[in-house]
Design an enzyme around this catalytic site. Structure first.
Site, PDB file in Angstrom:
ATOM      1  CG  ASN A 110      37.547 -50.662  -9.825  1.00  0.00           C
ATOM      2  OD1 ASN A 110      36.583 -51.387 -10.071  1.00  0.00           O
ATOM      3  ND2 ASN A 110      37.636 -49.949  -8.726  1.00  0.00           N
ATOM      4  NE  ARG A 158      36.650 -53.383  -6.175  1.00  0.00           N
ATOM      5  CZ  ARG A 158      35.490 -52.750  -6.074  1.00  0.00           C
ATOM      6  NH1 ARG A 158      35.116 -51.897  -7.000  1.00  0.00           N
ATOM      7  NH2 ARG A 158      34.715 -52.968  -5.041  1.00  0.00           N
ATOM      8  CG  HIS A 207      34.937 -51.987   1.252  1.00  0.00           C
ATOM      9  ND1 HIS A 207      33.932 -51.526   2.046  1.00  0.00           N
ATOM     10  CD2 HIS A 207      34.762 -51.408   0.034  1.00  0.00           C
ATOM     11  CE1 HIS A 207      33.147 -50.696   1.349  1.00  0.00           C
ATOM     12  NE2 HIS A 207      33.644 -50.623   0.123  1.00  0.00           N
ATOM     13  N   GLY A 236      33.235 -44.884   2.620  1.00  0.00           N
ATOM     14  CA  GLY A 236      33.162 -44.144   1.363  1.00  0.00           C
ATOM     15  C   GLY A 236      31.705 -44.094   0.962  1.00  0.00           C
ATOM     16  NE  ARG A 281      26.094 -50.006  -1.702  1.00  0.00           N
ATOM     17  CZ  ARG A 281      27.365 -50.412  -1.741  1.00  0.00           C
ATOM     18  NH1 ARG A 281      27.738 -51.505  -1.110  1.00  0.00           N
ATOM     19  NH2 ARG A 281      28.251 -49.717  -2.404  1.00  0.00           N
ATOM     20  CG  MET A 318      29.746 -37.132   5.265  1.00  0.00           C
ATOM     21  SD  MET A 318      28.236 -37.209   6.264  1.00  0.00           S
ATOM     22  CE  MET A 318      28.171 -38.938   6.690  1.00  0.00           C
ATOM     23  N   GLY A 358      35.780 -41.342   5.918  1.00  0.00           N
ATOM     24  CA  GLY A 358      36.677 -41.640   7.044  1.00  0.00           C
ATOM     25  C   GLY A 358      37.921 -40.765   7.041  1.00  0.00           C
ATOM     26  CD  GLU A 363      39.583 -49.944  -2.138  1.00  0.00           C
ATOM     27  OE1 GLU A 363      39.281 -48.760  -2.404  1.00  0.00           O
ATOM     28  OE2 GLU A 363      38.762 -50.835  -2.005  1.00  0.00           O
TER      29      GLU A 363
END
Ligand code: AMP
Length: 395
Positions: free
Chosen positions: A9, A86, A175, A205, A236, A278, A327, A380
């Site tokens: 990735n 990816r 995603h 995320g 974002r 977060m 999450g 993933e």
């Protein structure tokens, strides 16, 4: 030695790499950071020492260094059996993972205008592994592919049709590997087949997106032409009024400045003025920092609105599923979000929620909830490894 799979990735200045065995168990993982800079370095998970790369080292050197470590300690034989990459954008061309050959490379290049920050760097990763392992089968796994089933009513913007026809301007969604994994995991937990399972999957995320999956197919999703649309994210903005662009142009902000502001300076960071993290925001909010409390409020409210919006695409709902760093780990975000959704009949079990889900099945809904609510860790890399293994066995 038994077969191994590499999963790659690539980011603009980073390389994440994971090593799986033939039973798809993750054996090791590595990370190279600050590529292209003077202080580029790599680390292997679980090992203290960091590998200093030469000044300005790129993806190829980082890959060589990490592979050398695994070969030296016997985790990787001469060559892996397959390599999975990816790739962020597959446009309308790629509806599933694709073996990497000249045609696929040309098509990935073609999609670069849709993801100029991502596809070129994904191609750099493919070039690096091809140089090192020229004879190993490789497969590209696209963030967009799972969303190829979106119907036109979900993927068309209400813009002049010419923009879609000429430039492919439509909603693609991202995603995809994570949402696909949520589908298969939920189906497994509920004892159903993926093809008969309908869920709302919230991947939260640093980037955040939510997808409605109806009988195994993605039918609506919050990200669009780019990964900027939809939910509030780390840096974002998610959705804004398109009238903003005109307004800011009149304030002498050019397209590049607006792009930067919306992608790098907005979201949780912009609202709080402090951080996109977060966990840190929750601590600040606990200490009474009002902008951080507001940032969490906006995040949860927007998420709840989107859960409501995703309901419009479903005939029934097997589960609402939370995943991604936020999450999976933020009981506060899940609780606040579900509190907005009482009218739909969602309730949450405080204890299960605080433990991030029942240990055996991820359940957090209350006994009286109309719908199941699950917390499922995403994976993933495993989805990409599985695709690579299948491709190597078929090829
Ligand atoms: P990801 O991009 O999936 O790695 O997720 C990154 C986000 O997850 C960041 O905003 C982290 O602050 C958040 N996160 C990770 N652990 C926690 C936690 N224990 N509580 C709240 N947020 C967390």
């Amino acid at each position: 030695m038994e077969e191994t799979i590499l999963v790659i990735n690539c980011g603009s200045s980073s390389l994440k790499i994971a090593l799986f065995d033939g039973q798809l168990n993750k054996v090791s993982s590595g990370l190279a950071e600050r590529l292209g800079k003077d202080d580029a370095f790599a680390t292997v998970k679980g090992r203290e020492e960091r590998i200093d790369l030469s000044a300005g080292a790129g993806h190829k050197e980082a890959l060589n260094a990490l592979v050398n470590v695994w070969q030296d300690c016997g985790l990787l034989d001469e060559t892996p059996a397959a390599i999975g990459h990816r790739v962020v954008h597959g446009g309308e061309t790629f509806r599933e993972a694709a073996p990497i050959n000249d045609d696929a490379l040309a098509a990935i290049k073609n999609c670069a205008s849709l993801a100029p920050l991502h596809n070129p760097v994904n191609l750099t990763g493919i070039e690096a592994t091809t140089a090192l392992f020229p004879d190993v089968p490789q497969v590209a796994v696209f963030d967009t592919a799972f969303h190829h089933t979106l119907p036109p009513k979900a993927y068309l913007y209400a813009l002049p049709r010419q923009l879609y026809n000429d430039w492919g301007i439509r909603r693609y969604g991202f995603h995809g590997t994570s949402h696909q994994f949520m589908l298969t995991e939920t189906a497994r937990i509920l004892g159903k087949t993926p093809a008969t399972t309908s869920i709302i999957s919230a991947h939260l995320g640093n980037g955040c997106s939510i997808t409605a999956i109806r009988d195994g197919n993605s039918v609506d999703t919050s990200m669009g032409l780019t990964p900027l649309e939809g939910l509030v994210m780390g840096t974002r903005s998610g959705d804004v009024d398109p009238g903003l662009f005109d307004f800011l142009a009149n304030k002498d902000m050019n397209a590049e400045q607006v792009h930067r502001m919306l992608n790098k300076e907005s979201g949780l960071l912009g609202l709080s003025g402090q951080t996109n993290d977060m966990r840190a925001l929750c601590e600040l909010a606990d200490h009474g920092h009002e902008p951080s409390q507001t940032a969490i409020d906006v995040f949860c409210f927007r998420l709840a609105r989107y859960v409501g919006a995703m309901m419009a695409s479903l005939a029934h709902l097997d589960a609402l599923v939370f995943t991604g760093g936020i999450g999976e780990n933020s009981s506060l975000v899940r609780k606040r979000t579900l509190e907005h959704l009482g009218l739909f009949g969602f309730t949450v079990d405080g204890e299960l929620n605080n433990h991030h889900g029942n240990i055996s099945n991820g359940q957090i809904e209350g006994a009286d909830s109309r719908f199941r609510v699950l917390v499922i860790p995403t994976n993933e890399e495993l989805v990409i490894a599985r695709e690579a293994l299948v491709a190597s066995r078929n090829g």
